[in-house]
Design a protein around this motif. Structure first.
Motif, PDB file in Angstrom:
ATOM      1  N   GLN A  25       0.812  -1.215   0.000  1.00 43.26           N
ATOM      2  CA  GLN A  25       0.000   0.000   0.000  1.00 43.26           C
ATOM      3  C   GLN A  25       0.847   1.268   0.000  1.00 43.26           C
ATOM      4  N   ASP A  26       2.126   1.138   0.349  1.00 44.77           N
ATOM      5  CA  ASP A  26       3.026   2.277   0.249  1.00 44.77           C
ATOM      6  C   ASP A  26       3.213   2.617  -1.227  1.00 44.77           C
ATOM      7  N   LYS A  27       2.836   3.840  -1.618  1.00 43.54           N
ATOM      8  CA  LYS A  27       2.794   4.188  -3.039  1.00 43.54           C
ATOM      9  C   LYS A  27       4.155   4.127  -3.698  1.00 43.54           C
ATOM     10  N   LYS A  28       5.192   4.575  -3.034  1.00 43.39           N
ATOM     11  CA  LYS A  28       6.526   4.564  -3.639  1.00 43.39           C
ATOM     12  C   LYS A  28       7.001   3.139  -3.893  1.00 43.39           C
ATOM     13  N   ALA A  29       6.798   2.253  -2.908  1.00 45.55           N
ATOM     14  CA  ALA A  29       7.201   0.858  -3.067  1.00 45.55           C
ATOM     15  C   ALA A  29       6.405   0.190  -4.183  1.00 45.55           C
ATOM     16  N   GLU A  57      -7.508  -1.154  -5.998  1.00 49.32           N
ATOM     17  CA  GLU A  57      -7.903  -0.548  -7.271  1.00 49.32           C
ATOM     18  C   GLU A  57      -7.468   0.915  -7.332  1.00 49.32           C
ATOM     19  N   ARG A  58      -7.687   1.621  -6.236  1.00 44.53           N
ATOM     20  CA  ARG A  58      -7.354   3.045  -6.199  1.00 44.53           C
ATOM     21  C   ARG A  58      -5.857   3.266  -6.424  1.00 44.53           C
ATOM     22  N   LEU A  59      -5.036   2.449  -5.767  1.00 46.99           N
ATOM     23  CA  LEU A  59      -3.585   2.552  -5.918  1.00 46.99           C
ATOM     24  C   LEU A  59      -3.167   2.208  -7.343  1.00 46.99           C
ATOM     25  N   LEU A  60      -3.707   1.124  -7.858  1.00 47.73           N
ATOM     26  CA  LEU A  60      -3.350   0.698  -9.214  1.00 47.73           C
ATOM     27  C   LEU A  60      -3.749   1.751 -10.239  1.00 47.73           C
ATOM     28  N   GLY A  61      -4.930   2.325 -10.055  1.00 45.75           N
ATOM     29  CA  GLY A  61      -5.377   3.355 -10.978  1.00 45.75           C
ATOM     30  C   GLY A  61      -4.433   4.539 -11.037  1.00 45.75           C
ATOM     31  N   SER A  62      -3.925   4.948  -9.894  1.00 49.05           N
ATOM     32  CA  SER A  62      -3.014   6.096  -9.863  1.00 49.05           C
ATOM     33  C   SER A  62      -1.669   5.763 -10.491  1.00 49.05           C
ATOM     34  N   LEU A  63      -1.233   4.513 -10.378  1.00 53.23           N
ATOM     35  CA  LEU A  63       0.076   4.117 -10.890  1.00 53.23           C
ATOM     36  C   LEU A  63       0.076   3.834 -12.388  1.00 53.23           C
TER      37      LEU A  63
END
Length: 302
Positions: A25-29, A57-63
């Motif tokens: 869940q850490d965005k950088k990692a 889903e939210r994290l994947l969408g941003s990446l």
């Protein structure tokens, strides 16, 4: 990286797919892991609205926002989070699907989902209503194709008989060959298999024997059987990780094999293993050394 056609659809997916459930869940990692996947040529990313209560889903969408047009994005529907936030209930109804898809689209930051998968299924479901809801989403352009994620042969067969589903996600590996009995049926309906559990919880990696020594077994393998079997497998191949991926891909019914990763090293190891591959003679020797179990429940006559 090679691609394969997903069922009879217009979608072509990388042979190695990325299962996003274990993405940190850490965005950088997470961003570093996704970048490795993209550089390796992985174009198929699979998530679900249930994972981390939508945060996956939210994290994947941003990446993936800047790469959307080059990717095949898959998610799942059918499990509805209960008000307590700690449990969920099964709901394959038209109403839930119509609401859930819009939430997934918002979290994934996209106008459409390439592959929308029913996240389970029971014979008690009103499958006609579910399929009609999915077909409606296709007509609206909100999804391109749909499939099902299930290990219940009777549920899978009924779903394929009544629908234009292009894929079936199933747990499949050298240590869990139960799906093989049903591969021809799935192919006959014009669908293909997406495998999860490809590395059998890490037992089919170079650290597998060590892991097995700390567990109570896997599937129908007792603890001792698991250690003994993995020892034999490692004697028959120099890289069990590479052979495990190659084994799944050796079946023409399979379009892509999912691997997960919570660290850069885990994904890099799988990418290197995929590129290494394995000879057919090695795969045959490994196949001869493992069980060919069958599903004991939820069966259907072939």
């Amino acid at each position: 990286m090679k691609k394969r056609r997903l069922g009879n659809s217009e979608l072509y997916v990388s042979e190695l797919g990325f299962g996003c459930m274990s993405l940190p869940q850490d965005k950088k990692a997470a961003e570093e892991i996704i970048e490795i996947a993209l550089q390796a040529g992985i174009n198929f990313f699979d998530t679900a609205d249930l994972y981390e209560d939508g945060n996956n889903e939210r994290l994947l969408g941003s990446l993936l926002a800047g790469h959307r047009d080059k990717l095949i994005l898959a998610t799942k529907v059918g499990n509805k989070m209960n008000p307590d936030g700690n449990s969920w209930s099964w709901d394959p109804s038209r109403q839930h699907i119509a609401t859930a898809v819009k939430e997934s689209l918002r979290r994934l930051q996209t106008d459409y989902i390439d592959l929308y998968q029913l996240h389970g299924g029971m014979m008690e479901d009103d499958v006609d209503e579910t399929i009609d809801a999915l077909e409606s989403l296709k007509k609206e352009g909100l999804i391109r194709q749909y499939g099902i994620s299930s290990i219940r042969p009777n549920v899978i067969e009924r779903f394929l008989q009544k629908s234009a589903a292009v894929s079936v996600m199933m747990q499949y590996s050298l240590l869990d060959r139960r799906p093989e009995e049903w591969f021809s049926m799935i192919s006959d309906f014009g669908a293909s298999v997406i495998t999860r559990g490809t590395l059998a919880k890490g037992f089919l990696t170079l650290d597998g024997v060590h892991r097995a020594e700390k567990t109570n077994g896997f599937g129908t393998y007792t603890a001792n059987e698991l250690v003994e079997t993995l020892t034999v497998l490692n004697e028959k191949t120099e890289d069990i990780h590479a052979s495990a991926i190659a084994f799944n891909l050796s079946n023409p019914a399979v379009s892509t094999v999912l691997v997960g990763a919570s660290s850069n090293k885990q994904l890099l190891d799988s990418v290197v293993a995929y590129e290494e591959g394995a000879d057919a003679s090695v795969l045959q020797a490994l196949q001869n050394a493992v069980k060919l179990d069958q599903y004991q429940e939820h069966r259907t006559e072939l």
